[in-house]
Design a protein around this motif. Structure first.
Motif, PDB file in Angstrom:
ATOM      1  N   MET A  13       0.877  -1.398  -0.227  1.00  0.00           N
ATOM      2  CA  MET A  13       0.304  -0.363   0.056  1.00  0.00           C
ATOM      3  C   MET A  13       0.578   0.964  -0.412  1.00  0.00           C
ATOM      4  N   ALA A  14       0.871   2.152  -1.482  1.00  0.00           N
ATOM      5  CA  ALA A  14       1.700   2.808  -1.063  1.00  0.00           C
ATOM      6  C   ALA A  14       1.412   4.061  -0.929  1.00  0.00           C
ATOM      7  N   LYS A  15       0.349   4.212  -0.732  1.00  0.00           N
ATOM      8  CA  LYS A  15      -0.718   5.828  -0.609  1.00  0.00           C
ATOM      9  C   LYS A  15      -1.788   5.466   0.863  1.00  0.00           C
ATOM     10  N   LEU A  16      -2.169   6.082   1.120  1.00  0.00           N
ATOM     11  CA  LEU A  16      -3.393   6.637   1.912  1.00  0.00           C
ATOM     12  C   LEU A  16      -4.700   6.364   1.346  1.00  0.00           C
ATOM     13  N   GLY A  17      -5.519   5.338   0.678  1.00  0.00           N
ATOM     14  CA  GLY A  17      -6.925   6.147  -0.042  1.00  0.00           C
ATOM     15  C   GLY A  17      -7.670   7.493   0.140  1.00  0.00           C
ATOM     16  N   PRO A  18      -9.323   7.566  -0.245  1.00  0.00           N
ATOM     17  CA  PRO A  18      -9.579   6.984  -1.656  1.00  0.00           C
ATOM     18  C   PRO A  18      -8.700   7.048  -2.532  1.00  0.00           C
ATOM     19  N   SER A  19      -8.269   4.770  -3.070  1.00  0.00           N
ATOM     20  CA  SER A  19      -7.573   5.055  -4.586  1.00  0.00           C
ATOM     21  C   SER A  19      -8.800   4.603  -5.536  1.00  0.00           C
ATOM     22  N   GLY A  20      -9.924   4.510  -5.063  1.00  0.00           N
ATOM     23  CA  GLY A  20     -11.231   4.170  -5.778  1.00  0.00           C
ATOM     24  C   GLY A  20     -11.220   2.282  -5.665  1.00  0.00           C
ATOM     25  N   PHE A  21     -12.070   1.666  -6.486  1.00  0.00           N
ATOM     26  CA  PHE A  21     -12.310   0.235  -6.696  1.00  0.00           C
ATOM     27  C   PHE A  21     -11.246  -0.547  -7.801  1.00  0.00           C
ATOM     28  N   SER A  22     -10.498  -1.529  -7.180  1.00  0.00           N
ATOM     29  CA  SER A  22      -9.246  -1.886  -8.256  1.00  0.00           C
ATOM     30  C   SER A  22      -9.827  -3.355  -7.902  1.00  0.00           C
ATOM     31  N   PRO A  23      -9.829  -4.265  -8.581  1.00  0.00           N
ATOM     32  CA  PRO A  23     -10.364  -5.829  -8.676  1.00  0.00           C
ATOM     33  C   PRO A  23      -9.134  -6.347  -7.775  1.00  0.00           C
ATOM     34  N   TYR A  24      -7.319  -5.795  -8.354  1.00  0.00           N
ATOM     35  CA  TYR A  24      -6.016  -6.619  -7.862  1.00  0.00           C
ATOM     36  C   TYR A  24      -5.985  -6.258  -6.637  1.00  0.00           C
ATOM     37  N   PRO A  25      -5.082  -7.236  -5.364  1.00  0.00           N
ATOM     38  CA  PRO A  25      -4.802  -6.514  -4.469  1.00  0.00           C
ATOM     39  C   PRO A  25      -3.503  -5.564  -4.629  1.00  0.00           C
ATOM     40  N   VAL A  26      -3.201  -4.344  -3.840  1.00  0.00           N
ATOM     41  CA  VAL A  26      -1.891  -4.091  -3.477  1.00  0.00           C
ATOM     42  C   VAL A  26      -0.599  -4.787  -4.745  1.00  0.00           C
ATOM     43  N   ALA A  27      -0.766  -5.912  -3.745  1.00  0.00           N
ATOM     44  CA  ALA A  27       0.799  -7.178  -4.869  1.00  0.00           C
ATOM     45  C   ALA A  27       0.494  -6.842  -5.542  1.00  0.00           C
ATOM     46  N   ILE A  28      -0.166  -7.256  -6.633  1.00  0.00           N
ATOM     47  CA  ILE A  28      -0.327  -6.830  -7.935  1.00  0.00           C
ATOM     48  C   ILE A  28       0.324  -5.409  -8.555  1.00  0.00           C
ATOM     49  N   ILE A  29      -0.290  -4.750  -7.936  1.00  0.00           N
ATOM     50  CA  ILE A  29      -0.793  -3.106  -8.383  1.00  0.00           C
ATOM     51  C   ILE A  29       0.812  -2.476  -8.284  1.00  0.00           C
ATOM     52  N   ASP A  30       0.902  -2.601  -6.994  1.00  0.00           N
ATOM     53  CA  ASP A  30       2.075  -1.133  -6.103  1.00  0.00           C
ATOM     54  C   ASP A  30       3.415  -2.405  -6.161  1.00  0.00           C
ATOM     55  N   LYS A  31       3.080  -3.898  -6.244  1.00  0.00           N
ATOM     56  CA  LYS A  31       4.551  -4.753  -5.923  1.00  0.00           C
ATOM     57  C   LYS A  31       4.924  -5.245  -4.450  1.00  0.00           C
ATOM     58  N   VAL A  32       3.958  -5.687  -3.557  1.00  0.00           N
ATOM     59  CA  VAL A  32       3.935  -4.727  -2.346  1.00  0.00           C
ATOM     60  C   VAL A  32       3.468  -6.307  -1.827  1.00  0.00           C
ATOM     61  N   LEU A  33       4.187  -7.003  -1.459  1.00  0.00           N
ATOM     62  CA  LEU A  33       4.165  -8.026  -0.488  1.00  0.00           C
ATOM     63  C   LEU A  33       4.061  -8.250   1.191  1.00  0.00           C
ATOM     64  N   ASN A  34       3.536  -9.502   1.207  1.00  0.00           N
ATOM     65  CA  ASN A  34       3.594  -9.958   2.712  1.00  0.00           C
ATOM     66  C   ASN A  34       4.592  -9.907   3.900  1.00  0.00           C
ATOM     67  N   PRO A  35       5.239  -9.031   4.782  1.00  0.00           N
ATOM     68  CA  PRO A  35       6.856  -9.163   5.219  1.00  0.00           C
ATOM     69  C   PRO A  35       6.829 -10.449   5.580  1.00  0.00           C
ATOM     70  N   PRO A  36       8.464 -11.038   5.937  1.00  0.00           N
ATOM     71  CA  PRO A  36       9.288 -11.629   5.975  1.00  0.00           C
ATOM     72  C   PRO A  36       8.670 -12.179   7.720  1.00  0.00           C
ATOM     73  N   PRO A  37       9.075 -13.180   8.491  1.00  0.00           N
ATOM     74  CA  PRO A  37       8.672 -13.430  10.101  1.00  0.00           C
ATOM     75  C   PRO A  37       9.687 -12.326  10.583  1.00  0.00           C
ATOM     76  N   GLY A  38       9.210 -11.533  11.151  1.00  0.00           N
ATOM     77  CA  GLY A  38       9.811 -10.802  12.587  1.00  0.00           C
ATOM     78  C   GLY A  38       9.621  -9.129  11.837  1.00  0.00           C
ATOM     79  N   LYS A  39       9.174  -9.275  10.681  1.00  0.00           N
ATOM     80  CA  LYS A  39       9.560  -7.402   9.706  1.00  0.00           C
ATOM     81  C   LYS A  39       7.650  -7.282  10.024  1.00  0.00           C
ATOM     82  N   ALA A  40       7.710  -6.030   9.538  1.00  0.00           N
ATOM     83  CA  ALA A  40       5.881  -5.752   9.622  1.00  0.00           C
ATOM     84  C   ALA A  40       6.287  -4.482   7.848  1.00  0.00           C
ATOM     85  N   LEU A  41       5.190  -4.129   7.542  1.00  0.00           N
ATOM     86  CA  LEU A  41       5.162  -3.677   6.524  1.00  0.00           C
ATOM     87  C   LEU A  41       4.283  -2.070   6.523  1.00  0.00           C
TER      88      LEU A  41
END
Lengths: 189, 286
Positions: A1-29
């Motif tokens: 999630m690069a920006k605060l909303g409202p970002s408008g409806f998108s059928p895709y999760p941010v993992a696809i749009i903004d290339k953001v993935l869940n953090p590895p263990p021990g880390k946070a996003l």
């Protein structure tokens, strides 16, 4: 999630749009940045303490006493709400509700924006919401509102939230409460 | 099922709406003596629904949900139709099958449950409309009866494909005219209750839902007989008030009128089913 909303409806999760993935263990996003869990907790507490109408949305995994962790977490959620001066609005049921939910007292994952708009919530914490409904709700909130979302997940996290904390069990919640108290003192709240 | 999923953490009880607290405190779960007479006093398993105002099917579903002896361990298999609009709102396990496949799906679920939980009673109940049960799904329905699957099949007969605008169904009586059947039905209504008897059902009933107590009695008998013996079939008349041109307060009147003619109460019980019913009655569960 690069920006605060409202970002408008998108059928895709941010993992696809903004290339953001869940953090590895021990880390946070934190937005689209990988940070240490403590840094993210500090930012989460700051957002909750400084933005309007902070609210905690506990899901069924915390609301119902189905195991020992859930019982502990319920107490911690209550304490956390006191520390953060936050309101608690439960997400007790995932089924769509007709004719309409009462946004004063409940939030439904199929239209979480109604509760956020009605109560003018600018920061919120999701805790104890099952992953698939947390994903749906967080995506709708990001699309429709400018609410700052924080996901406290006991599994891998939710990239659609602005802050994602993963592997959050009672010990981590205790840590978060302590950090929230420190931030509150620093802010003089 | 664990009842802990209904126990609210005491710390968070103050933020929960009263209706959810009622679901825990006034629940009839784990009470096989539950029935329609409890309806005014406890939180129902179905409350809000998306059917038309005054729809008799909504009343039928309400009575059935109130009558199931073991709702916490009952799986409902449903099919496409008006009823399927309600299932997202009920507090029970439901499986939505492909149109017409409901009895085949239910057979599989029942067998797996027997294998997976040999020491627990799990009831499987099929709830589907006349299109799914008699027209499109007749094959699966009858085959499950032939195989003597221990499932209860409940058919909601509104005598028309109401959800899609009023096409005639196999259950439409001869001569009836609907919006999409302007020439009138050319052949007789399928006697599904008779087919069920001939196909080996142990208990068969035909009725309207004008009498809640009767619905309760029939549903309980059907579930208990299916649990211990084999297939049971319940045929309920739930008229589509919109398609037959009635107002929302006239559904009950319509059902009472049909009570005296083609939906006159009819019950078929095999001798072994009667034994089960007598035993359950002796236990005070009927």
């Amino acid at each position: 999630m690069a920006k605060l909303g409202p970002s408008g409806f998108s059928p895709y999760p941010v993992a696809i749009i903004d290339k953001v993935l869940n953090p590895p263990p021990g880390k946070a996003l934190l937005f689209d940045e990988l940070v240490d869990e403590e840094v993210a907790m500090r930012e989460a507490a700051k957002a909750m303490l400084t933005r309007e109408n902070p609210t905690i949305f506990p899901g069924p995994q915390v609301l119902y006493a189905w195991n020992e962790d859930a019982k502990k977490k319920a107490k911690q959620v209550k304490e956390l709400a006191q520390v953060l001066n936050a309101k608690i609005i439960p997400m007790y049921d995932y089924r769509p509700k007709y004719p309409k939910i009462n946004p004063e007292v409940e939030i439904n994952p199929n239209h979480p924006n109604l509760t956020i708009w009605h109560n003018n919530i600018k920061a919120c914490i999701f805790i104890g919401v099952h992953c698939h409904y947390a994903n749906v709700a967080l995506k709708i909130i990001r699309a429709e509102t400018d609410c700052f979302t924080i996901a406290m997940c006991s599994l891998e996290g939710h990239e659609d939230a602005m802050i994602t904390l993963r592997d959050q069990h009672p010990e981590e919640l205790d840590k978060f409460i302590e950090i929230a108290k420190q931030v509150k003192a620093e802010l003089g709240k | 099922m664990s009842f802990k999923v209904y126990q609210i953490n005491p710390e968070l009880k103050d933020v929960m709406p009263q209706e959810i607290i009622d679901l825990e405190e006034k629940s009839t779960l784990n009470n096989p003596k539950r029935g329609v007479m409890d309806l005014p006093f406890y939180k129902e398993l179905i409350e809000e629904h998306s059917l038309c105002a005054g729809c008799p099917e909504a009343a039928a579903l309400r009575y059935i949900m109130a009558s199931l002896p073991n709702p916490e361990d009952t799986i409902i298999v449903n099919s496409t139709g008006c009823t399927s609009l309600v299932f997202p709102h009920i507090a029970m396990h439901t499986v939505h099958s492909l149109f017409g496949n409901q009895n085949a799906v239910a057979s599989g679920i029942k067998r797996v449950l027997e294998y997976r939980y040999p020491d627990r009673v799990k009831d499987v109940v099929v709830l589907a409309g006349d299109g799914a049960t008699v027209d499109i799904g007749l094959d699966c329905t009858l085959q499950s009866f032939f195989r003597q699957e221990k499932i209860t099949t409940i058919c909601f007969d509104n005598e028309v494909y109401a959800n899609t605008g009023g096409q005639e169904s196999g259950m439409t009586p001869k001569g009836h005219v609907f919006k999409m059947a302007p020439k009138g039905k050319q052949f007789e209504k399928v006697p599904m209750w008779q087919l069920a008897i001939d196909s080996g059902c142990k208990y068969v009933a035909r009725l309207t839902v004008s009498s809640p107590k009767r619905v309760e009695s029939v549903i309980k008998k059907a579930v208990y007989v299916a649990r211990y013996l084999g297939p049971t079939y319940v045929h309920l008349y739930t008229p589509c008030i919109l398609e037959i041109g009635l107002n929302s307060d006239q559904g009950l009147e319509e059902m009472r009128a049909r009570d005296k003619e083609r939906f006159e109460f009819f019950e078929y019980i095999t001798p072994e089913a009667q034994e089960v019913i007598d035993r359950v009655k002796a236990e005070g569960l009927l």
